[in-house]
Design a protein around this motif. Structure first.
Motif, PDB file in Angstrom:
ATOM      1  N   ASP A  96     -20.914 168.406  97.267  1.00 15.30           N
ATOM      2  CA  ASP A  96     -20.908 167.148  98.014  1.00 15.30           C
ATOM      3  C   ASP A  96     -19.650 166.320  97.790  1.00 15.30           C
ATOM      4  N   THR A 184     -21.250 165.501 108.633  1.00 17.49           N
ATOM      5  CA  THR A 184     -20.630 166.570 107.872  1.00 17.49           C
ATOM      6  C   THR A 184     -19.308 166.987 108.480  1.00 17.49           C
ATOM      7  N   ASN A 245     -19.514 173.665 104.186  1.00 23.13           N
ATOM      8  CA  ASN A 245     -20.200 172.375 104.219  1.00 23.13           C
ATOM      9  C   ASN A 245     -21.685 172.563 104.535  1.00 23.13           C
TER      10      ASN A 245
END
Length: 260
Positions: A96, A184, A245
């Motif tokens: 993250d 994202t 991701n």
């Protein structure tokens, strides 16, 4: 930063690291202190939250991925205020926070390399302070479509009430960030990386079904189970690295749950 002795690190290691980081900060005329330190006696959790919110800049050592440190870093990032992240050269990047630059230092704290690290850290702190003066500055949320940044309003209430309310608000915002694909970054893995990721995800799905005693059709029909599966797969750092991701990870899982 971590404070207590940690498995895999010699006794007193973090005291040495704290001194190294403190020296770097002091060398540019700033006063270093832990976010848990305060001039007056008060609840330590309140001190941490207030310091994370109010301090001009935070330096965070994520070495060993200490859970308290990672939680405090998450709060600072939710406030979208300046932070400089450092880690030792044996700690892997976290999925993250990988979009943020990390400054590495040798875990063994070898003198020549540490002197280079101290200079690099001092320079990075100065550059970050200057960059943060611009109205367009964003430490983390610039990577996502976030308009409202977390704030700590000032009003009457007991310290326990305030702390619990702020933690609850932050938890909700972090959960929203993780569950919204729009938030994202769009970085696509190569075909080879996609194939390798899907092979690993296939194994993780099978394990998930065995551990949770569910079948794949049940997962698709239950949103909570689906989110649990995404989180379960994301624990595999190799999969995270291959997927690039969270959005890609969720897509690959979904593709495998509904094969052509």
């Amino acid at each position: 930063m971590p404070i207590s002795d940690t498995p895999g690190y010699p006794a007193g290691h973090w005291a040495d690291v704290r001194q190294i980081i403190s020296d770097s900060i002091a060398s540019i005329g700033l006063a270093p202190c832990l976010v848990s330190e305060a001039n007056e006696t008060q609840i330590i959790h309140k001190t941490i939250v207030h310091n994370l919110y109010q301090n001009e800049i935070i330096a965070c050592d994520v070495s060993s991925k200490n859970s308290n440190v990672m939680f405090e870093l998450g709060m600072r990032l939710a406030f979208d205020k300046p932070v400089v992240i450092v880690k030792d050269d044996t700690t892997a990047y976290s999925f993250d926070t990988s979009p943020i630059e990390h400054i590495n230092y040798p875990k063994e704290l070898r003198h020549p390399k540490i002197e280079e690290f101290k200079k690099e850290l001092s320079k990075k702190i100065q550059e970050t302070i200057e960059a943060a003066k611009k109205s367009s500055y964003s430490t983390f949320l610039k990577h996502f479509a976030i308009v409202d940044v977390a704030k700590l309003p000032m009003y009457e209430g007991t310290s326990s009430q305030l702390l619990l309310e702020k933690i609850d608000n932050l938890s909700s915002q972090v959960a929203a960030l993780r569950r919204n694909p729009i938030n994202t970054r769009r970085i696509e893995p190569s075909p080879e990386e996609e194939k390798a990721a899907k092979d690993l995800i296939r194994t993780m799905i099978d394990r998930f079904c065995d551990e949770y005693r569910v079948k794949e059709p049940q997962i698709l029909s239950n949103k909570d189970l689906t989110m649990e599966l995404y989180d379960y797969v994301e624990r595999n750092s190799e999969i995270c690295m291959l997927c690039k991701n969270r959005n890609n990870l969720e897509k690959f899982v979904y593709d495998l749950l509904i094969p052509f």
